[in-house]
Design a protein around this motif. Structure first.
Motif, short mmCIF file in Angstrom:
data_model
loop_
_atom_site.label_atom_id
_atom_site.label_comp_id
_atom_site.label_asym_id
_atom_site.label_seq_id
_atom_site.Cartn_x
_atom_site.Cartn_y
_atom_site.Cartn_z
N LEU A 16 53.21 11.21 24.18
CA LEU A 16 51.79 10.90 24.12
C LEU A 16 51.02 11.60 25.24
CD1 LEU A 16 49.87 9.02 22.49
CD2 LEU A 16 50.18 7.34 24.30
N VAL C 6 40.32 14.12 20.87
CA VAL C 6 41.05 12.87 20.62
C VAL C 6 42.08 13.01 19.50
CG1 VAL C 6 39.24 11.36 21.55
CG2 VAL C 6 39.30 11.88 19.08
N PHE C 9 45.94 13.14 20.14
CA PHE C 9 46.78 11.96 20.27
C PHE C 9 47.48 11.59 18.96
CE2 PHE C 9 44.01 11.90 23.88
CZ PHE C 9 44.74 11.30 24.89
N GLU C 10 47.08 12.21 17.88
CA GLU C 10 47.77 11.98 16.59
C GLU C 10 49.07 12.78 16.60
OE1 GLU C 10 45.57 12.60 12.96
OE2 GLU C 10 43.78 11.68 13.78
N SER C 91 53.75 8.27 7.76
CA SER C 91 52.64 7.34 7.56
C SER C 91 51.87 7.64 6.28
CB SER C 91 51.67 7.39 8.75
OG SER C 91 52.28 6.83 9.88
N THR C 95 51.67 4.74 3.54
CA THR C 95 50.41 4.04 3.30
C THR C 95 49.83 4.33 1.93
OG1 THR C 95 49.20 5.80 4.46
CG2 THR C 95 49.77 3.82 5.73
N THR C 96 49.94 5.56 1.46
CA THR C 96 49.35 5.82 0.14
C THR C 96 50.12 5.03 -0.92
OG1 THR C 96 50.63 7.86 -0.03
CG2 THR C 96 48.37 8.08 0.67
N SER C 99 49.25 1.26 -0.51
CA SER C 99 47.87 1.03 -0.92
C SER C 99 47.73 1.09 -2.44
CB SER C 99 46.96 2.06 -0.25
OG SER C 99 45.63 1.89 -0.63
N ARG D 24 43.20 4.20 11.45
CA ARG D 24 42.15 4.81 10.62
C ARG D 24 42.61 4.88 9.16
NH1 ARG D 24 41.48 9.40 12.88
NH2 ARG D 24 42.24 10.97 11.44
N LEU D 94 50.62 -1.19 10.30
CA LEU D 94 49.93 -0.19 9.49
C LEU D 94 49.84 -0.57 8.03
CD1 LEU D 94 48.64 2.59 9.14
CD2 LEU D 94 50.94 3.59 9.15
N THR D 98 46.49 -1.72 5.90
CA THR D 98 46.07 -0.83 4.80
C THR D 98 46.06 -1.58 3.48
OG1 THR D 98 47.07 1.03 5.98
CG2 THR D 98 46.57 1.36 3.65
N PHE D 124 44.02 4.15 -0.36
CA PHE D 124 43.67 4.62 0.98
C PHE D 124 44.92 5.07 1.72
CE2 PHE D 124 40.40 1.81 -0.46
CZ PHE D 124 39.22 2.39 -0.01
N ASP D 125 44.77 6.14 2.49
CA ASP D 125 45.87 6.44 3.41
C ASP D 125 45.53 5.77 4.74
OD1 ASP D 125 44.47 8.19 5.28
OD2 ASP D 125 44.81 9.88 3.96
N GLY D 126 46.52 5.64 5.60
CA GLY D 126 46.30 5.01 6.90
C GLY D 126 47.18 5.65 7.95
N ARG D 127 46.73 5.57 9.18
CA ARG D 127 47.56 6.07 10.30
C ARG D 127 47.22 5.25 11.53
NH1 ARG D 127 45.45 11.95 9.96
NH2 ARG D 127 44.95 11.08 7.91
N VAL D 129 46.96 5.57 15.65
CA VAL D 129 46.96 6.49 16.78
C VAL D 129 46.94 5.64 18.05
CG1 VAL D 129 45.91 8.55 17.78
CG2 VAL D 129 45.56 8.03 15.36
N VAL D 130 47.81 6.01 18.98
CA VAL D 130 47.93 5.26 20.23
C VAL D 130 47.08 5.95 21.29
CG1 VAL D 130 49.55 4.63 22.07
CG2 VAL D 130 50.26 4.47 19.67
N TYR D 140 36.92 8.54 21.08
CA TYR D 140 37.34 8.45 19.68
C TYR D 140 36.17 7.98 18.83
CZ TYR D 140 39.47 7.16 15.32
OH TYR D 140 39.74 7.09 13.98
#
Ligand code: DGT
Ligand code: DGT
Ligand code: DGT
Ligand code: DGT
Ligand code: 3PO
Ligand code: 3PO
Ligand code: 3PO
Ligand code: 3PO
Ligand code: MG
Ligand code: MG
Ligand code: MG
Ligand code: MG
Ligand code: MG
Ligand code: MG
Ligand code: MG
Ligand code: MG
Ligand code: MG
Ligand code: MG
Ligand code: MG
Ligand code: MG
Lengths: 270, 270, 270, 270
Positions: A16, C6, C9-10, C91, C95-96, C99, D24, D94, D98, D124-127, D129-130, D140
């Motif tokens: 990170l 930013v 950070f992903e 991810s 997630t898709t 969802s 997100r 996550l 989502t 929806f996709d999701g992720r 981020v730390v 952000y």
């Protein structure tokens, strides 16, 4: 070649951004190693100096390390938040550091143990821990130094009971079971005439290796510190000219309280 | 102590079970290191033997490594799928192996370079790559050995052009640009009287270090191999008595074709 | 903008290539959800059909899913080893899929529960598990189906004791404590006249949704299957013309034994 | 069962402690979805309200979310640093988030589109981020809101050129190529009589959903906020009684400057 697709299995391992990295090394099976190489008990000055030498060499090689702390068979190294060493690839940073430390340890061994050849190759494990806050870094180093203190008081008393008190290891453990600090101090003093406060700072506080910034006028030797990484102005090519000169000093002082940190904001800030 | 919470930042890093692990080490900046220590060009027999010595020591220390392959400043180690070393913790496996190899390299240096003291500490980077299939492992080692062949043919011709042909490095590169294998063989033979086939197998094939199983009757020395990990019968305490004796052999043979692998099913199976 | 840094950070999250991916979804707090929506006990045919509908829709949408298995409030989806969906980004895939399944569940709810409006939004958790071998995949699905059997036999007897035997939940648990399968079969038959073998296959075996390959001549409708991913010939643009047609079938059959798998090599091979 | 060993392949995925988590979500292929469901261009009030409704529901369900920001087909959620939701397991957090958002979107769809039935399941996709620092979190959200502004100004002018200026999409793109903000404002006003400043705040600023702390006396309804996580006193069982009441408000205000953040220290502090 048609075999090169196997590289696709090498997955990225970035750490990170903008976080402190602590790399802690620890001697592999040093219980046995210290035994086989006749380390003095409970603390072998030569062994600790060799560790410091290796750690100092690491800090001269890896310019983004700001601070290191060592005790027993371990050393922890703090990279500044903004380090971009190897693009923050975890395995690269971790292995080059661990390997370099090990190499120094073996190479400089005979300077500290001129009469004791290495009987087998010593080795170290390593890990990187990511810390997001200054608070956590302060507490990390406090954790290690508090550990040094606790272990050293215990070990000093334990070995006094054995070496001077004639107890067996089992008896000494029994004697010490459940005792608090004050009792051990008292025991050392009354039974063996040892004033714990007079014991070497190196043993009580461990080794603190710190990167200090050299005042600009005297800047004709020593290491250079990169200017801070700034997320808004990422290209720092010209800024590089502004690199600060640094030196690396070995101390045996308290790092739990404020005194150490207050005048050394550069260790934690960019 | 109240600081011990900092350990919560140490996150687990287990590697996927039941997969082959390859650990590849590579000398850090060995372009410079080989130069500063006067390595023969293109291949330094002593340097390669030292690498082999270190790698063999690693295999004697880490019993779950079945095979290793080395060339130039690098070595790859194959752990069997079923290894449970350090509970498959990535950093632990990676750093102890890298550190041990480095330690051997420095410790045994003077056996191979008696007249050349180390000018500075050599180090290695390391990485672990996870491979799910036998096919990928076969291709991984084929990739490395094909690389050895290509590099060695190029380097042999390149240095012949310089050392015997009187060319500069730039001229030699130009001479070789775009040439295929056959042309290089031809060039070596017609211009310099070098029959590439007669060059040392070590240089052409690299070093293959293989764990071989010793026939049971002769089992009074050598390493022991754990019985296979069986997901259905995970406790193998008593099975341990059945450990097979193994030895570790250094070869310089082809590992791309079937001949190497067919009689050595134990390298890839559990 | 100056804020775009930013995105650094992903971090990447690729899944190991050439491995089976299993995505398992499970209803969030369906103990409460089934209660509040009056699900029949122990099995609600409508609820299970809705799950199947959502899962089948997922398989029509995600062409690289070869097989799915559902029971209770959960569904597991098997992606073929060679899938390159979203470049195997964890991810994104996770997630898709989660969802889309959720969306189908809510959208098709009223088809199965025309008289029961949703009182609050149902949701599912999801996870991806990476499996390196065919053996592990076979065992994964066997694990889920064995679980279905065990739970169903228990629940069927439990609810018979309550609904037909007049016991309280606590009494029923006590009655069943420590009983083996045969005892439960016997209890069902002798006390309540229920022949467990005659219970719906859906309840006993769960739902198996399988992608079947359509014989080429009849290929004018249905889904298309990508040709296998071949590490040696990675570009498969023209190969795409060779896509096989597939359909998606819901079964309630055994998937522990060989019969299911033998004629369906395409599920596990590329 | 003997198959249960397959659970060993489920590896842990904890997120670094004491860091901000941003989740997100983004509509999957909403270019097509907005088209097929007749969304107004460039902004569909109903679609945006539906997004807000789903996001607000998420915040009521997940108490550790302090702030959310939405625009177009996306929403970002900020978890407080100290959240221990699902022990910070990445996939769990996550996917449940989502899934819940998706479920709300479908369930509440008809409230906003009473005359437009869903033609297919939206997803929806999701992720996650730390982010380690307050600075990065501020940036952000600034990044997302700056994006809203840029896109909205562009889209507003683009659609004015088409809908009122009679241009084709290609012509409108050409007209706008290389223009700065001031030019677009000017174009909107002089050509179409649109004063950009009078456009809905929702379109220009996006949706800001913020958890506000309710003054203690009025605390008989609303959500409760856990007391801060304190690394030194990790058990907070009794502290739970001190939970603060919170409400969740939807705003359309600037979040780039200081005004938003200054009175809301609780969003970033523990
Ligand atoms: N006599 C003596 N022993 C020392 C000295 N410094 C370290 N050691 C020994 C004492 C401990 O047994 C050992 C360090 O403890 P560790 O917890 O690191 O255990 P060890 O290295 O044996 O195992 P490990 O591979 O780290 O798990 O090293 C010293 O100055 N003198
Ligand atoms: N003269 C000589 N040089 C060798 C021999 N074996 C390895 N080297 C040198 C040649 C190459 O410059 C270098 C190995 O190439 P690498 O790609 O590993 O590069 P290097 O180690 O310089 O950088 P790195 O830190 O690995 O990125 O080591 C040898 O037997 N003789
Ligand atoms: N009555 C009834 N209940 C069902 C049916 N299918 C599932 N359920 C309920 C029974 C269980 O309480 C629950 C599934 O168990 P889980 O272990 O997934 O627990 P639950 O979803 O409550 O919590 P979780 O969020 O998954 O940890 O769903 C059904 O067909 N009929
Ligand atoms: N007409 C209309 N379209 C909208 C509105 N909000 C979002 N959209 C559409 C416009 C964009 O094509 C799309 C959002 O852009 P994205 O970059 O998320 O692309 P899209 O969702 O198509 O693909 P993705 O799956 O996210 O990569 O949604 C709206 O209020 N009105
Ligand atoms: O003191 P540490 O951190 O090395 O703790 P350990 O008990 O040795 O554990 P590990 O296996 O992580 O080195
Ligand atoms: O040959 P490698 O794998 O070491 O490749 P590299 O170009 O040196 O890259 P890396 O930075 O991964 O060592
Ligand atoms: O049955 P699972 O895998 O969902 O197991 P669990 O006990 O619910 O645990 P988890 O927290 O992993 O969902
Ligand atoms: O705007 P984003 O972050 O969704 O960016 P993207 O170009 O859609 O990329 P991704 O594949 O990460 O969604
Ligand atoms: Mg340890
Ligand atoms: Mg140790
Ligand atoms: Mg130690
Ligand atoms: Mg390299
Ligand atoms: Mg190298
Ligand atoms: Mg190399
Ligand atoms: Mg669960
Ligand atoms: Mg559930
Ligand atoms: Mg369940
Ligand atoms: Mg996207
Ligand atoms: Mg989208
Ligand atoms: Mg979008």
């Amino acid at each position: 070649t048609k075999f090169a697709y196997v590289r696709n299995f090498e997955l990225p391992d970035p750490l990170l951004p903008d976080t402190y990295l602590v790399c802690r090394l620890d001697g592999h099976s040093f219980h046995r190693f210290s035994d086989e190489h006749g380390f003095a008990k409970p603390n072998d000055e030569r062994a600790l100096q060799l560790m410091d030498h290796a750690a100092k060499s690491v800090m001269i090689e890896f310019k983004d390390i700001m601070l290191a702390f060592g005790e027993s068979d371990e050393f922890s190294f703090l990279f500044r938040k903004s380090t971009n060493l190897y693009n923050r690839r975890q395995s690269k940073i971790l292995t080059t550091l661990t390997s370099y430390f090990t190499s120094c340890y073996v190479l400089y061994w005979s300077q500290y143990f001129p009469d004791t050849p290495l009987r087998y190759p010593p080795s170290f494990d390593g890990r990187i821990v990511v810390y997001p806050t200054e608070r956590a870094i302060r507490d990390y180093f406090a954790w290690r130094q508090a550990d040094t203190h606790i272990n050293n008081l215990y070990n000093t008393t334990f070995w006094a009971l054995i070496q001077k008190g004639g107890q067996t290891a089992t008896e000494a453990h029994t004697t010490l079971k459940g005792t608090v600090s004050a009792t051990k101090h008292e025991m050392l003093f009354s039974r063996f005439g040892i004033n714990y406060n007079e014991i070497s700072q190196r043993f009580k506080k461990g080794s603190v290796i710190v990167r200090e910034i050299v005042a600009p006028e005297s800047s004709d030797k020593g290491e250079k510190l990169e200017p801070p990484f700034d997320p808004f102005h990422q290209q720092c090519s010209k800024a590089k000219k502004n690199k600060l000169e640094t030196t690396v000093e070995v101390l045996h002082c308290d790092i739990i309280g404020e005194e150490f940190w207050l005048p050394r904001r550069h260790l934690l800030e960019n």
